[in-house]
Scaffold this motif. Structure first.
Motif, PDB file in Angstrom:
ATOM      1  N   TYR A  20       0.885  -1.256   0.042  1.00 27.48           N
ATOM      2  CA  TYR A  20      -0.017   0.123   0.156  1.00 27.48           C
ATOM      3  C   TYR A  20       0.723   1.459   0.005  1.00 27.48           C
ATOM      4  CZ  TYR A  20       1.160  -1.433   4.744  1.00 27.48           C
ATOM      5  OH  TYR A  20       1.655  -1.852   5.873  1.00 27.48           O
TER       6      TYR A  20
ATOM      7  N   PHE B  88       0.535   5.612   1.110  1.00 27.51           N
ATOM      8  CA  PHE B  88      -0.044   6.931   1.412  1.00 27.51           C
ATOM      9  C   PHE B  88       0.827   7.857   1.766  1.00 27.51           C
ATOM     10  CE2 PHE B  88       0.016   4.201   5.133  1.00 27.51           C
ATOM     11  CZ  PHE B  88       0.628   4.478   6.089  1.00 27.51           C
TER      12      PHE B  88
ATOM     13  N   ASN C  97      -2.508  -4.763  -4.429  1.00 30.79           N
ATOM     14  CA  ASN C  97      -2.908  -4.024  -3.403  1.00 30.79           C
ATOM     15  C   ASN C  97      -3.659  -4.410  -2.280  1.00 30.79           C
ATOM     16  OD1 ASN C  97      -4.514  -1.712  -2.179  1.00 30.79           O
ATOM     17  ND2 ASN C  97      -3.605  -0.479  -3.839  1.00 30.79           N
TER      18      ASN C  97
ATOM     19  N   TYR D  94      -5.528  -3.060   0.139  1.00 31.10           N
ATOM     20  CA  TYR D  94      -6.876  -2.705   0.798  1.00 31.10           C
ATOM     21  C   TYR D  94      -7.915  -3.570   0.245  1.00 31.10           C
ATOM     22  CZ  TYR D  94      -4.238   1.714   1.506  1.00 31.10           C
ATOM     23  OH  TYR D  94      -3.227   2.726   2.039  1.00 31.10           O
TER      24      TYR D  94
ATOM     25  N   SER E 183      -4.572   3.023   7.599  1.00 30.53           N
ATOM     26  CA  SER E 183      -4.351   3.540   6.438  1.00 30.53           C
ATOM     27  C   SER E 183      -6.109   3.348   5.811  1.00 30.53           C
ATOM     28  CB  SER E 183      -3.649   3.303   5.426  1.00 30.53           C
ATOM     29  OG  SER E 183      -3.701   3.846   4.418  1.00 30.53           O
ATOM     30  N   TYR E 184      -6.464   4.345   5.012  1.00 31.48           N
ATOM     31  CA  TYR E 184      -7.705   3.895   4.288  1.00 31.48           C
ATOM     32  C   TYR E 184      -7.924   4.396   3.063  1.00 31.48           C
ATOM     33  CZ  TYR E 184      -8.498   8.964   5.874  1.00 31.48           C
ATOM     34  OH  TYR E 184      -8.343  10.279   6.041  1.00 31.48           O
ATOM     35  N   SER E 185      -8.341   3.837   2.255  1.00 31.87           N
ATOM     36  CA  SER E 185      -8.413   3.797   0.676  1.00 31.87           C
ATOM     37  C   SER E 185      -9.752   4.283   0.426  1.00 31.87           C
ATOM     38  CB  SER E 185      -8.072   2.568   0.034  1.00 31.87           C
ATOM     39  OG  SER E 185      -8.224   2.716  -1.562  1.00 31.87           O
TER      40      SER E 185
ATOM     41  N   TYR F 139      -7.655   7.680  -3.622  1.00 27.89           N
ATOM     42  CA  TYR F 139      -6.833   8.083  -2.708  1.00 27.89           C
ATOM     43  C   TYR F 139      -6.490   7.662  -1.312  1.00 27.89           C
ATOM     44  CZ  TYR F 139     -10.049  10.786   0.710  1.00 27.89           C
ATOM     45  OH  TYR F 139     -10.713  11.167   1.739  1.00 27.89           O
ATOM     46  N   GLU F 140      -5.408   7.657  -0.881  1.00 34.01           N
ATOM     47  CA  GLU F 140      -5.087   6.819   0.327  1.00 34.01           C
ATOM     48  C   GLU F 140      -4.922   7.943   1.587  1.00 34.01           C
ATOM     49  OE1 GLU F 140      -5.854   3.856  -2.282  1.00 34.01           O
ATOM     50  OE2 GLU F 140      -4.099   4.768  -2.475  1.00 34.01           O
ATOM     51  N   SER F 141      -5.047   7.598   2.733  1.00 35.45           N
ATOM     52  CA  SER F 141      -4.608   8.481   3.907  1.00 35.45           C
ATOM     53  C   SER F 141      -4.473   7.695   5.126  1.00 35.45           C
ATOM     54  CB  SER F 141      -5.439   9.520   4.070  1.00 35.45           C
ATOM     55  OG  SER F 141      -5.062  10.548   4.925  1.00 35.45           O
ATOM     56  N   CYS F 142      -4.142   8.330   6.192  1.00 36.00           N
ATOM     57  CA  CYS F 142      -3.816   7.447   7.519  1.00 36.00           C
ATOM     58  C   CYS F 142      -4.422   8.283   8.760  1.00 36.00           C
ATOM     59  CB  CYS F 142      -2.290   7.295   7.341  1.00 36.00           C
ATOM     60  SG  CYS F 142      -1.582   6.158   8.874  1.00 36.00           S
TER      61      CYS F 142
END
Length: 443
Positions: A168, A170, A291, A293, A333-335, A395-398
């Protein structure tokens, strides 16, 4: 006594098929008729399929054989020291992985190494002064990790995204996990053993690692569990278990004849996720990669609002988690994947050919307590404009979490058309709640 209308040879063959192959070999000397039936290659073809999952006359090293009798003999000579059910199970796992990769990710299939010999595994045990679990030995007998080490920059860049486990990304945090060949297993394990915080009596070996940000997987050759390192792994050997402990049976004993360690169970679960489409090959930097996610419910939430579809899922990030300031702290982390339905954006009974994101609102919970309420413009600095029949915007974030389980839900604010000249009023697009929790299997 033979049944009327049933050929005696068929009856004899049915009887022989129920015997163990060694017993069938023993009856060859009884009579010419028994020799003929016991030497029938169709009988040994069934033995090969039953005991080893072998459907063609090919030996363990891929060499063609003149008959299934010879095929069986070669396989039993090579693997007869293991429970045959475990041999077949391990072979079918690697056969399945290779078949899946051939269709979906052929560039990664080319990195899988051939299996190693018993002598090579014995040498590893001597160097590390430990005994490898039976299931792990078999995993390496069929495949010695991945051939992805490189010296020159261009080859390194090409091989880096090809980890069998995947990863992954982010922000600037990038992870792609590869299975290590035995020389790396020995080298990396000895490096960890030398660290001050690593226990002197540890029976853990490194079996997988990330090509980018450091992420390490350790097999404990004592309890059979697979562990992944936390942010503190190099300081005090802190790890998180990757497989349900209740499933692990690393050794044969009087109470257990089903052998399975954490490494085997982890790879089997990974393959199930690949097969089901739970995880997929996606764009990764300038290449492609597996991937991690989740892509399917219930691990992935789905909501459609006014023609805008939003899919969301999260992953534990073990290499950032761990004890901090005397308390556990988790990072997830989220997608987020958003797309516009084929007919476009529907608002107040009218369809619009596009819509553009303006802002986001997140509600983050830890054990049902709201720990974050975020209102902000854009996502990762972008204002994506969606059109029908285009690829998802991803998009990915955390986010940190003081305690798990937790969750995230919220909404995106969109305008029909584009922000500079909207075609109608703003509207909210739902992001259905998705979980933040330590899963049974950690990847």
């Amino acid at each position: 006594m033979e049944q009327p209308g049933m050929d005696g040879s068929i009856v004899l063959e049915m009887i022989l098929e129920k015997l163990e192959p060694r017993d069938v070999a023993a009856v060859v000397c009884v009579s010419p008729r028994m020799r003929a039936c016991a030497s029938d290659d169709s009988l040994w073809r069934r033995f090969c399929a039953r005991d080893f999952g072998v459907s063609s006359p090919v030996g363990p090293d891929g060499e063609p054989c003149p008959s299934f009798i010879v095929t069986y003999r070669l396989w039993i000579e090579s693997f007869g020291m293991y429970p045959l059910a475990l041999v077949k199970r391990t072979k079918q796992l690697w056969d399945g992985i290779r078949s899946w990769l051939a269709v979906n990710f052929p560039e990664a299939k080319d990195t899988l190494r051939k299996g190693v010999s018993e002598a090579e595994l014995n040498r590893v045990e001597e160097l590390l002064v430990l005994k490898l679990p039976m299931a792990t030995r078999l995993l390496y007998r069929f495949c010695e990790g991945q051939k992805t080490q490189a010296q020159d920059v261009s080859t390194h860049k090409r091989l880096a995204p090809l980890g069998l486990i995947g990863g992954y990304q982010f922000y600037d945090h990038v992870v792609n996990v590869h299975l290590l060949p035995l020389n790396r297993v020995v080298e990396d394990t000895l490096d960890f053993v030398r660290l001050p915080g690593f226990p002197d009596n540890a029976k853990r070996i490194v079996v997988a690692a990330s090509y980018y940000y450091e992420k390490w997987y350790f097999l404990d050759c004592g309890d059979g569990q697979l562990y992944v390192g936390t942010r503190n792994v190099s300081v005090n050997a802190e790890t998180i278990p990757c497989v349900p402990q209740a499933l692990i049976r690393p050794w044969v004993d009087a109470n257990c004849d089903v052998v399975q360690d954490g490494f085997l169970l982890w790879l089997e679960e990974h393959f199930r996720r690949l097969q089901s489409g739970m995880i997929r090959v996606r764009k990764f930097m300038d290449s492609r990669a597996i991937n991690l996610y989740p892509e399917l419910p219930p691990s992935c939430s789905v909501a459609i609002t006014n023609g805008v579809k939003v899919r969301a899922s999260a992953l534990l990030i073990p290499e950032l988690s761990g004890f901090e300031g005397g308390a556990e702290k988790y990072y997830f982390s989220y997608s987020i994947r958003m797309s516009l339905q084929p007919r476009g954006c529907l608002l107040d009974g009218r369809y619009y050919e596009s819509c553009q994101l303006y802002s986001r609102h997140w509600i983050i919970r830890s054990k049902d307590v709201v720990v974050g309420n975020v209102n902000a413009r854009a996502v990762i600095g972008k204002y994506p404009r969606l059109f029908p029949n285009e690829e998802e915007f991803v998009y990915e974030s955390c986010t940190p979490l003081p305690e798990e389980p937790g969750s995230i839900e919220g909404a995106f604010k969109f305008v029909p058309g584009r922000l500079e000249m909207p075609d109608a009023r703003q509207f909210d697009v739902q992001v259905a709640r998705f979980k933040l929790e330590v899963p049974e299997y950690v990847f």
